[in-house]
Design a protein around this motif. Structure first.
Motif, PDB file in Angstrom:
ATOM      1  N   LYS A  51     -51.929  65.217   7.556  1.00 26.21           N
ATOM      2  CA  LYS A  51     -53.511  64.834   7.887  1.00 26.21           C
ATOM      3  C   LYS A  51     -52.640  63.512   9.201  1.00 26.21           C
ATOM      4  O   LYS A  51     -53.349  63.797  10.513  1.00 26.21           O
ATOM      5  N   GLU A  52     -51.492  62.812   9.029  1.00 26.21           N
ATOM      6  CA  GLU A  52     -51.384  62.091  10.178  1.00 26.21           C
ATOM      7  C   GLU A  52     -50.546  62.281  11.438  1.00 26.21           C
ATOM      8  O   GLU A  52     -51.108  61.869  12.963  1.00 26.21           O
ATOM      9  N   LYS A  53     -49.639  63.121  10.944  1.00 28.21           N
ATOM     10  CA  LYS A  53     -49.251  63.337  12.221  1.00 28.21           C
ATOM     11  C   LYS A  53     -50.182  64.629  12.919  1.00 28.21           C
ATOM     12  O   LYS A  53     -50.275  64.869  14.508  1.00 28.21           O
ATOM     13  N   ASN A  54     -51.273  65.095  11.898  1.00 29.64           N
ATOM     14  CA  ASN A  54     -52.361  66.536  13.345  1.00 29.64           C
ATOM     15  C   ASN A  54     -53.443  65.335  13.794  1.00 29.64           C
ATOM     16  O   ASN A  54     -53.553  65.620  14.994  1.00 29.64           O
ATOM     17  N   LYS A  55     -53.279  64.099  13.376  1.00 27.27           N
ATOM     18  CA  LYS A  55     -53.930  63.110  14.169  1.00 27.27           C
ATOM     19  C   LYS A  55     -53.501  62.612  15.447  1.00 27.27           C
ATOM     20  O   LYS A  55     -53.541  62.306  16.743  1.00 27.27           O
ATOM     21  N   GLU A  56     -51.775  62.536  15.928  1.00 27.72           N
ATOM     22  CA  GLU A  56     -51.111  62.586  16.244  1.00 27.72           C
ATOM     23  C   GLU A  56     -51.461  62.961  17.485  1.00 27.72           C
ATOM     24  O   GLU A  56     -51.075  63.209  18.847  1.00 27.72           O
TER      25      GLU A  56
END
Length: 348
Positions: A336-341
């Motif tokens: 999830k966080e990596k997708n946001k990045e």
């Protein structure tokens, strides 16, 4: 009582071998939120792929034809996604199971590593290129006798002879067909390794001579090879080929070394594993070229599947109540966080 093992930092998974199998295992281990260490005996990650950087790799699902060095760069980047601990230039020579079921790994340097599970992805062990067994051949290694192809341009406009019949020899012949003035392929058997389509392509563009073997290397100036004397392996008939370069691809001579003393059920070239990549030692698993089993697929794509199965087995070994496999990336919280990045980077 405190032991030598429990003074060390304890990892969930320790992967021995930093080729494609080990790197994908490290990636998938991160997906499953395991504390991961990757140990590589060489000073570079990549395993056998380091031997053919300019080879075009066609057979990875969802990936267009890509140079090996570029594909390897991507595999390494993917393997580091969840920041595993990476240890380079460390050859593991000892494996000892502790009373609590964990493992103590000992390196040739004397360093030790403590882990709950071990995944062996070290291929065929210590790799050495099989040299041409002709007296005096080594003196041409500084001029025009090669055991690997690092740069195709080096052979532009040259008359190249390739000795060997494995997939790498076939691939090199096909790649050099567009660069060299001529390509002659010599193999002591009529059949070749590699994908059927690649073998067919080679036979269309190269001068293929079977069953022949190199009998002697001849030099006009004493410094480089100018002619190769070939001998028919059945009739003894001899012929000569004019050359500018000779490439020998007689495979790898590999040595598992101390690994054979660990108690793993080993064949001549591979470890015998079950359908879930488990060895005969509980807690020790394998993937990639290190393992052999009935439905083994000898492609990078198969290596990735091995890695997933081995890691899932390690996870369930540590926690029998764990789900048997990771959720797909779209449902995995770790992304999830990596997708946001990635989304933010795309906006820039």
């Amino acid at each position: 009582m405190e032991t030598a093992a429990n003074k060390l930092e304890l990892y969930d998974v320790t992967i021995i071998g930093g080729g494609p199998a080990g790197l994908y295992t490290a990636f998938y281990s991160g997906m499953r939120e395991l504390k991961t260490k990757l140990i590589e005996a060489q000073d570079q990650l990549g395993g056998r792929m380091l031997l053919y950087p300019e080879k075009i790799v066609w057979d990875v699902g969802g990936v267009v034809p890509t140079r090996a060095e570029k594909l390897l760069e991507q595999i390494i980047q993917q393997g580091m996604t969840f920041d595993p601990t990476v240890v380079m230039n460390e050859q593991i020579v000892g494996l000892d199971k502790q009373e609590d079921g964990t493992f103590l790994l000992t390196a040739a340097s004397g360093n030790r590593h403590h882990t709950k599970t071990v995944i062996m992805t070290c291929g065929y062990g210590i790799r050495k290129l099989a040299k041409l067994e002709i007296e005096g051949a080594d003196r041409y290694e500084v001029s025009n006798l090669y055991y690997t192809v690092q740069e195709l341009e080096r052979f532009r406009g040259q008359r190249v002879l390739i000795s060997g019949g494995g997939d790498s020899a076939v691939d090199w012949a096909n790649e050099l067909a567009h660069v060299a003035a001529s390509v002659t392929v010599v193999h002591r058997r009529d059949s070749f390794g590699g994908l059927e389509r690649n073998v067919s392509m080679m036979k269309q563009t190269a001068d293929v001579r079977t069953p022949y073997a190199i009998k002697a290397l001849q030099s006009a100036d004493g410094k480089s090879i100018s002619q190769v004397l070939l001998q028919h392996v059945e009739t003894g008939e001899e012929s000569t080929v004019e050359v500018d370069a000779v490439i020998v691809n007689h495979g790898m001579r590999s040595d598992f070394g101390p690994i054979r003393n660990w108690g793993i059920d080993m064949g001549e070239w591979k470890a015998n594993v079950g359908p879930k990549m488990e060895t005969n030692i509980p807690g020790v698993f394998g993937a990639g070229d290190f393992v052999g089993f009935e439905s083994k697929v000898g492609l990078i794509a198969g290596t990735f599947t091995d890695a997933v199965l081995a890691l899932n087995s390690a996870k369930v070994y540590m926690d029998p109540e764990a789900t048997p496999y990771a959720y797909v990336s779209s449902h995995n919280d770790r992304f999830k966080e990596k997708n946001k990045e990635l989304e933010e980077l795309q906006k820039v």
